[in-house]
Design a protein around this motif. Structure first.
Motif, PDB file in Angstrom:
ATOM      1  N   PRO A 151       0.829  -1.235   0.000  1.00  0.00           N
ATOM      2  CA  PRO A 151       0.000   0.000   0.000  1.00  0.00           C
ATOM      3  C   PRO A 151       0.857   1.276   0.000  1.00  0.00           C
ATOM      4  O   PRO A 151       2.012   1.256   0.408  1.00  0.00           O
ATOM      5  N   PHE A 152       0.319   2.345  -0.536  1.00  0.00           N
ATOM      6  CA  PHE A 152       0.990   3.628  -0.612  1.00  0.00           C
ATOM      7  C   PHE A 152       0.362   4.585   0.414  1.00  0.00           C
ATOM      8  O   PHE A 152      -0.859   4.529   0.653  1.00  0.00           O
ATOM      9  N   PRO A 153       1.155   5.459   1.001  1.00  0.00           N
ATOM     10  CA  PRO A 153       2.601   5.594   0.799  1.00  0.00           C
ATOM     11  C   PRO A 153       3.346   4.376   1.338  1.00  0.00           C
ATOM     12  O   PRO A 153       2.982   3.829   2.369  1.00  0.00           O
ATOM     13  N   LEU A 154       4.385   3.999   0.617  1.00  0.00           N
ATOM     14  CA  LEU A 154       5.148   2.801   0.912  1.00  0.00           C
ATOM     15  C   LEU A 154       6.391   3.209   1.693  1.00  0.00           C
ATOM     16  O   LEU A 154       7.181   4.047   1.241  1.00  0.00           O
ATOM     17  N   PHE A 155       6.581   2.626   2.914  1.00  0.00           N
ATOM     18  CA  PHE A 155       7.742   2.944   3.736  1.00  0.00           C
ATOM     19  C   PHE A 155       8.979   2.278   3.125  1.00  0.00           C
ATOM     20  O   PHE A 155       8.980   1.080   2.802  1.00  0.00           O
ATOM     21  N   LEU A 156      10.035   3.089   2.997  1.00  0.00           N
ATOM     22  CA  LEU A 156      11.283   2.582   2.432  1.00  0.00           C
ATOM     23  C   LEU A 156      12.334   2.364   3.515  1.00  0.00           C
ATOM     24  O   LEU A 156      12.858   1.269   3.654  1.00  0.00           O
ATOM     25  N   GLN A 157      12.697   3.391   4.304  1.00  0.00           N
ATOM     26  CA  GLN A 157      13.667   3.256   5.394  1.00  0.00           C
ATOM     27  C   GLN A 157      13.619   4.525   6.253  1.00  0.00           C
ATOM     28  O   GLN A 157      12.937   5.491   5.890  1.00  0.00           O
ATOM     29  N   ASN A 166      21.828  14.636  21.133  1.00  0.00           N
ATOM     30  CA  ASN A 166      22.021  15.793  21.993  1.00  0.00           C
ATOM     31  C   ASN A 166      21.020  16.918  21.725  1.00  0.00           C
ATOM     32  O   ASN A 166      20.799  17.754  22.600  1.00  0.00           O
ATOM     33  N   TYR A 167      20.489  16.934  20.490  1.00  0.00           N
ATOM     34  CA  TYR A 167      19.613  18.055  20.114  1.00  0.00           C
ATOM     35  C   TYR A 167      18.388  17.524  19.423  1.00  0.00           C
ATOM     36  O   TYR A 167      18.335  16.390  18.971  1.00  0.00           O
ATOM     37  N   THR A 168      17.405  18.377  19.335  1.00  0.00           N
ATOM     38  CA  THR A 168      16.185  18.075  18.575  1.00  0.00           C
ATOM     39  C   THR A 168      16.427  18.517  17.140  1.00  0.00           C
ATOM     40  O   THR A 168      16.679  19.707  16.874  1.00  0.00           O
ATOM     41  N   VAL A 169      16.388  17.557  16.188  1.00  0.00           N
ATOM     42  CA  VAL A 169      16.671  17.863  14.780  1.00  0.00           C
ATOM     43  C   VAL A 169      15.448  17.553  13.930  1.00  0.00           C
ATOM     44  O   VAL A 169      14.571  16.762  14.333  1.00  0.00           O
ATOM     45  N   PHE A 170      15.418  18.179  12.781  1.00  0.00           N
ATOM     46  CA  PHE A 170      14.329  17.986  11.807  1.00  0.00           C
ATOM     47  C   PHE A 170      14.949  17.533  10.469  1.00  0.00           C
ATOM     48  O   PHE A 170      15.995  18.034  10.053  1.00  0.00           O
ATOM     49  N   TYR A 171      14.253  16.614   9.727  1.00  0.00           N
ATOM     50  CA  TYR A 171      14.803  16.003   8.499  1.00  0.00           C
ATOM     51  C   TYR A 171      14.078  16.533   7.257  1.00  0.00           C
ATOM     52  O   TYR A 171      12.871  16.794   7.285  1.00  0.00           O
ATOM     53  N   SER A 172      14.853  16.589   6.190  1.00  0.00           N
ATOM     54  CA  SER A 172      14.291  16.964   4.885  1.00  0.00           C
ATOM     55  C   SER A 172      15.115  16.297   3.788  1.00  0.00           C
ATOM     56  O   SER A 172      16.250  15.861   4.003  1.00  0.00           O
ATOM     57  N   ILE A 173      14.536  16.179   2.538  1.00  0.00           N
ATOM     58  CA  ILE A 173      15.229  15.551   1.386  1.00  0.00           C
ATOM     59  C   ILE A 173      15.036  16.421   0.149  1.00  0.00           C
ATOM     60  O   ILE A 173      14.117  17.263   0.091  1.00  0.00           O
ATOM     61  N   SER A 174      15.905  16.172  -0.834  1.00  0.00           N
ATOM     62  CA  SER A 174      15.785  16.863  -2.127  1.00  0.00           C
ATOM     63  C   SER A 174      16.323  15.939  -3.219  1.00  0.00           C
ATOM     64  O   SER A 174      16.956  14.923  -2.949  1.00  0.00           O
ATOM     65  N   GLY A 175      16.089  16.293  -4.463  1.00  0.00           N
ATOM     66  CA  GLY A 175      16.566  15.505  -5.621  1.00  0.00           C
ATOM     67  C   GLY A 175      15.432  15.103  -6.524  1.00  0.00           C
ATOM     68  O   GLY A 175      14.275  15.532  -6.361  1.00  0.00           O
ATOM     69  N   ARG A 176      15.794  14.274  -7.565  1.00  0.00           N
ATOM     70  CA  ARG A 176      14.797  13.820  -8.542  1.00  0.00           C
ATOM     71  C   ARG A 176      13.781  12.920  -7.852  1.00  0.00           C
ATOM     72  O   ARG A 176      14.174  11.981  -7.152  1.00  0.00           O
ATOM     73  N   GLY A 177      12.540  13.214  -8.030  1.00  0.00           N
ATOM     74  CA  GLY A 177      11.450  12.501  -7.351  1.00  0.00           C
ATOM     75  C   GLY A 177      10.927  13.271  -6.164  1.00  0.00           C
ATOM     76  O   GLY A 177       9.907  12.884  -5.575  1.00  0.00           O
ATOM     77  N   VAL A 178      11.610  14.393  -5.792  1.00  0.00           N
ATOM     78  CA  VAL A 178      11.149  15.232  -4.672  1.00  0.00           C
ATOM     79  C   VAL A 178      10.835  16.613  -5.215  1.00  0.00           C
ATOM     80  O   VAL A 178       9.657  16.981  -5.368  1.00  0.00           O
ATOM     81  N   ASP A 179      11.879  17.381  -5.492  1.00  0.00           N
ATOM     82  CA  ASP A 179      11.672  18.706  -6.049  1.00  0.00           C
ATOM     83  C   ASP A 179      12.038  18.770  -7.526  1.00  0.00           C
ATOM     84  O   ASP A 179      12.069  19.832  -8.130  1.00  0.00           O
ATOM     85  N   GLN A 180      12.389  17.611  -8.134  1.00  0.00           N
ATOM     86  CA  GLN A 180      12.620  17.490  -9.567  1.00  0.00           C
ATOM     87  C   GLN A 180      11.710  16.410 -10.114  1.00  0.00           C
ATOM     88  O   GLN A 180      11.221  15.558  -9.376  1.00  0.00           O
ATOM     89  N   GLU A 181      11.492  16.488 -11.445  1.00  0.00           N
ATOM     90  CA  GLU A 181      10.609  15.489 -12.068  1.00  0.00           C
ATOM     91  C   GLU A 181      11.158  14.089 -11.823  1.00  0.00           C
ATOM     92  O   GLU A 181      12.368  13.866 -11.936  1.00  0.00           O
ATOM     93  N   PRO A 182      10.292  13.142 -11.460  1.00  0.00           N
ATOM     94  CA  PRO A 182       8.850  13.338 -11.179  1.00  0.00           C
ATOM     95  C   PRO A 182       8.646  13.916  -9.772  1.00  0.00           C
ATOM     96  O   PRO A 182       9.237  13.403  -8.808  1.00  0.00           O
ATOM     97  N   LEU A 183       7.868  14.962  -9.627  1.00  0.00           N
ATOM     98  CA  LEU A 183       7.699  15.661  -8.360  1.00  0.00           C
ATOM     99  C   LEU A 183       6.875  14.826  -7.374  1.00  0.00           C
ATOM    100  O   LEU A 183       5.976  14.064  -7.766  1.00  0.00           O
ATOM    101  N   ASN A 184       7.240  14.990  -6.094  1.00  0.00           N
ATOM    102  CA  ASN A 184       6.445  14.436  -4.989  1.00  0.00           C
ATOM    103  C   ASN A 184       6.324  12.917  -5.038  1.00  0.00           C
ATOM    104  O   ASN A 184       5.335  12.339  -4.583  1.00  0.00           O
ATOM    105  N   LEU A 185       7.344  12.264  -5.634  1.00  0.00           N
ATOM    106  CA  LEU A 185       7.324  10.806  -5.629  1.00  0.00           C
ATOM    107  C   LEU A 185       7.789  10.281  -4.267  1.00  0.00           C
ATOM    108  O   LEU A 185       7.323   9.233  -3.820  1.00  0.00           O
ATOM    109  N   PHE A 186       8.707  11.035  -3.600  1.00  0.00           N
ATOM    110  CA  PHE A 186       9.203  10.650  -2.264  1.00  0.00           C
ATOM    111  C   PHE A 186       8.967  11.805  -1.282  1.00  0.00           C
ATOM    112  O   PHE A 186       8.979  12.974  -1.704  1.00  0.00           O
ATOM    113  N   TYR A 187       8.826  11.401  -0.023  1.00  0.00           N
ATOM    114  CA  TYR A 187       8.805  12.427   1.038  1.00  0.00           C
ATOM    115  C   TYR A 187       9.335  11.773   2.312  1.00  0.00           C
ATOM    116  O   TYR A 187       9.353  10.546   2.436  1.00  0.00           O
TER     117      TYR A 187
END
Length: 896
Positions: A151-157, A166-187
């Motif tokens: 089922p989608f969204p499909l968990f990858l890792q 030690n600190y509170t951190v926040f995660y983000s990604i970029s690249g093809r499939g995120v902010d490049q074609e195809p858009l919004n394929l991964f998050y």
């Protein structure tokens, strides 16, 4: 920052990949006792944190690996930190793999790190964020199945940064499939770092996605370096193999041998290369016509070859094959693709041309040529309008004389038989020909080139025609002896009628006879001599005497032939000595060579025999003959021979005995060159002709005229009278004589005029005084009174006497008498005659005769040249009947 290792939940595609790896490396492995190491929460780089007894677990291990890249294990079991490590949880573990490559066995040791738990605190603004100097963690390879069903969204890792301890951190990604074609394929989840895929992916379109993960604090500072995160799309056999062409077209010769390559088919598969998904296998599904099976295809290369030698274009000229290609190496569950292959069988010359029948007949009129008499059709099963179908015809027998020619009609492929040289019915009523036929291209099969089927017999019938006479051969030869009597009859030219093969009824006529020596009998064609044939007259002597003859039949049809007459030589000419007069300078020249020629053929000619016949004793004593060669003899004199002119008879005889004697005048002279000798006693022993006698008589007449003119001139001068000027001009006759001799005319004043060396100059008036000066002589001539007109000079022995013309003056008395004038001119005239009797080389000439010059017009008395009409036997009687030729001269001289 690093992707979460053993702590993250094992699920999804990443879990399956990890399990596959563990299975491969632990097929022969066992787990050893777990080792627990107590370490502080912060570990510095390259620091030993403990030791593991590896020999107790696996003594023969030759490869030691750590599952955690932050730690490295030495061969003695020492564990070191590869980089600075901060333990965010109370416990952390990693595995040490021990492998034996030779035995292909593996064992593993689990290492557990423990430390006291610390309370996390929020980073204040003034605190410095702990940063690592370099990345300490490589991401575990991550993959996803193409065309996943969810089922989608499909968990990858899950992605986790070390700064999160030690600190509170926040995660983000970029690249093809995120902010490049195809858009919004991964998050990625911002707080947890869990990575998800939102929809299925096609590997043929995107085989890998290279993402970059970031970790940052709440106020925007980067807690760790960016982490590359590749996601590979695993292939699924979802593409059928496809041929490069929907329809293949190949050609193969019908004479091809087994194993001949027909063509190559090729297919492609979009699935991942070098996998079972793209391992293709070729085969033939169907052949049309179905049987027999003539072709095969190589399963891996797709090369189509022949497997039978029964290809025959005349039976089947085209085959259709359904080609199949299947991936998964042809296994039943593999995907399939098909294509059509059209194979055209090309023609070879494997069928010999054949005649439709074995014998043919044709008809032709005699004497016809360049006409078509027969067309011969043939059959050939090979492809029309090719070299395998077109034929060449050959006349094998019967055309030895070249009367026929056969060619091929390129449109119908028929043989066209023509007559190119006239046929004669009387020579051959029919001609049998044997015709052969072959193709233009060579045969490809082992069949006889000439068989009973590709030969035919043609019988040509010649139709008779009524023809005119034939002059065959065109030139006929006959031999006639020269000097044959007039009226002699010899066989002539013979023509014949081709119908009767004889010459009955033919008439003959002479078209051309160069010298008119023969006539032709009209009925028999025989020739009759009308004149004496002289071989020596014909030029050149050794060629044939050609006569053109016309033969005519009763219908006035004719032919022309040549009768070549070979005139046979007869010894009718004796040798002839070329010289008549020779000069020998004694003592410089001791002899002279005598040459002879014979106009007859060589068989009747040289060698010549020279001899002195019965001569006077003086000649025999002083002269002798010796042979020089076959045509010449040498005449020599004795030392006591005197200087004079000798007349020596010489006889010359040819090999057949024909002889002739000639009187040779030899002038034995005291000189250094023959030209220096004067001619003396030329008339001795010489037989004069009628023209020479006439010239002598004319000279005598002219001499008398000179004497009369001088007498009249002197007498008229004493009386003081003048001649009427127009009288002499109207009546004087200009006359010249043949050499030797000089021309004399009477001038307008009654004086003799003399021209020397063929000049038209003369002298007139009263003779003046002569004087010598340096070899030159001057004669002064005056006309009337004491007036001197002109002096004339002559160099050496050459004298030019100029004439003088003047008014009506009195003629003075002559200064010299006639005898003085005669003694002055006589030796000079003799010298002139001697010179005229020699040629350009100062040698005596055989016959030196000067022609008459033009005498002019206007005299009623005519020319004295008519005196030459008198014959020698008339003597001197004609001198009494010279009027009116000399009447005018006589009147002028006697007039007072």
């Amino acid at each position: 920052m690093a992707a979460a290792g053993p702590r993250r939940s094992v699920s999804g595609a990443a879990c399956r990949q990890l399990l596959l790896t563990l299975v491969i490396f632990s097929l022969a492995g066992e787990a050893c006792k777990k080792v627990i190491l107590n370490v502080p929460s912060k570990l510095e780089a390259d620091k030993i944190i403990g030791r593991v007894n590896l020999e107790e677990c696996f003594r023969s291990a030759d490869l030691i690996q750590s599952s955690d890249p932050d730690f490295r294990v030495l061969s003695d079991g020492s564990v070191y930190t590869a980089r600075a490590v901060v333990l965010s949880n109370e416990k952390r573990s990693f595995t040490i793999w021990l492998s034996d490559k030779r035995k292909q066995t593996q064992k593993e040791v689990t290492v557990l790190l423990e430390h006291q738990e610390k309370v996390l605190k929020t980073r204040h603004t003034r605190e410095t964020v702990l940063r690592r100097a370099k990345r300490r963690w490589a991401p575990i390879p991550c993959s996803m199945q193409e065309n996943s069903l969810g089922p989608f969204p499909l968990f990858l890792q899950q992605v986790e940064s070390d700064a999160a301890q030690n600190y509170t951190v926040f995660y983000s990604i970029s690249g093809r499939g995120v902010d490049q074609e195809p858009l919004n394929l991964f998050y990625i989840e911002r707080d947890t770092g869990n990575l998800f895929c939102t929809q299925p992916v096609d590997r043929e379109e995107y085989d890998v996605f290279d993402l970059i993960a970031y970790a940052s604090t709440a106020d925007g500072y980067s807690a760790d370096l960016p982490l590359p995160l590749p996601i590979r799309v695993e292939d699924e056999n979802d593409n059928h193999p496809v041929f490069t062409e929907a329809i293949y077209n190949f050609e193969v010769s019908e004479s091809s041998r087994l194993g001949t390559t027909v063509g190559v088919v090729c297919a492609t598969d979009r699935d991942e290369p070098d996998t079972m998904h793209t391992r293709l296998k070729y085969s033939i599904l169907q052949q049309t016509p179905r049987s027999p099976g003539l072709f095969s295809v190589h399963p891996s290369t797709g090369v189509i070859t022949t497997v039978s030698h029964y290809l025959d274009r005349e039976v089947v000229d085209k085959y259709s094959l359904i080609m199949k290609v299947q991936d998964m190496d042809g296994q039943f569950f593999g995907l399939i693709g098909t294509s059509t292959c059209i194979i055209t069988v090309t023609d070879s010359n494997d069928n010999a041309p054949t005649f439709r029948q074995n014998a043919y007949e044709a008809f032709v009129e005699e004497n016809a040529f360049n006409v078509e008499i027969l067309r011969i059709p043939v059959e050939d099963k090979d492809l029309i309008n090719t070299a395998n179908w077109r034929v060449d015809f050959t006349i094998l027998k019967g055309n030895e004389n070249g009367h026929f020619k056969i060619s091929t009609d390129k449109e119908t492929n028929e043989g066209v038989l023509c007559v190119v040289k006239p046929l004669n019915y009387e020579e051959n009523h029919q001609v049998n020909l044997e015709i052969g036929v072959n193709n233009e291209a060579p045969f490809t099969r082992d069949i006889p080139r000439v068989t009973a089927l590709n030969r035919a017999l043609v019988t040509v019938h010649v139709r008779d025609l009524d023809e005119g006479p034939e002059c065959t051969p065109a030139a006929q030869y006959v031999r006639i002896k020269e000097n044959l009597a007039v009226g002699s009859k010899i066989d002539g030219y013979k023509a014949y009628d081709p119908e009767t093969r004889n010459g009955n009824g033919l008439r003959y006529k002479k078209l051309h006879d160069p010298k008119g020596w023969i006539t032709i009998d009209e009925i028999s064609g025989s020739i009759i001599t009308s004149k004496i044939l002289d071989r020596e007259v014909e030029t050149p002597k050794n060629e044939l005497y050609n006569i053109t003859v016309l033969a005519i039949d009763k219908d006035n049809r004719s032919c022309t032939g040549t009768l070549a007459v070979d005139i046979e030589d007869v010894n009718d000419n004796p040798p002839e000595i070329l010289q008549e007069y020779v000069v020998i300078c004694k003592p410089k020249m001791g002899y002279t060579d005598i040459l002879a020629v014979d106009p007859d053929e060589p068989v009747h000619g040289a060698p010549f025999y020279f001899s002195l016949p019965n001569t006077s004793p003086e000649i025999s004593r002083l002269w002798s003959l010796t042979k020089v060669n076959d045509t010449a003899a040498r005449l020599s004199y004795q030392k006591n021979a005197g200087f004079q002119e000798y007349t020596i008879p010489i006889t010359v005889k040819d090999r057949a005995g024909q002889a002739a004697t000639k009187l040779l005048r030899v002038n034995l002279c005291e000189c250094t060159h023959p030209a220096q000798c004067r001619v003396t006693s030329r008339s001795a022993g010489v037989v004069l002709g009628k023209w020479a006698i006439l010239a002598i008589l004319l000279g005598i007449a002219l001499l008398f005229s000179v004497l009369l003119t001088l007498v009249c001139g002197v007498f008229g001068a004493t009386k003081g009278k003048r001649f009427p000027e127009d009288l002499a001009q109207q009546n004087l006759i200009i006359s010249n004589t043949e050499a030797p001799g000089d021309d004399r005319v009477c001038s307008a004043n009654g004086f003799m005029t003399q021209t020397a060396n063929n000049s038209s100059q003369g002298f007139c008036g009263t003779m003046g005084s002569g004087m010598k000066n340096g070899g030159q002589e001057t004669i002064e001539m005056v006309k009337g009174g004491n007036q001197t007109l002109e002096s004339c000079r002559g160099a050496g022995h050459h004298h030019t006497l100029d004439s003088c013309r003047g008014g009506h003056t009195e003629v003075d008395n002559c200064r010299y008498t006639y005898s003085e004038w005669h003694s002055f001119t006589q030796p000079r005239l003799g010298e002139k005659l001697h010179r005229c009797n020699h040629n350009e080389d100062h040698m005596p000439s055989q016959d030196y005769v000067l022609t008459y010059n033009y005498e002019g017009r206007g005299s009623p008395a005519g020319s004295v040249g008519c005196c030459s009409e008198k014959q020698e036997e008339d003597g001197l009687d004609f001198l009494n009947n010279l009027e009116p030729k000399f009447i005018t001269l006589a009147e002028a001289c006697t007039k007072r």
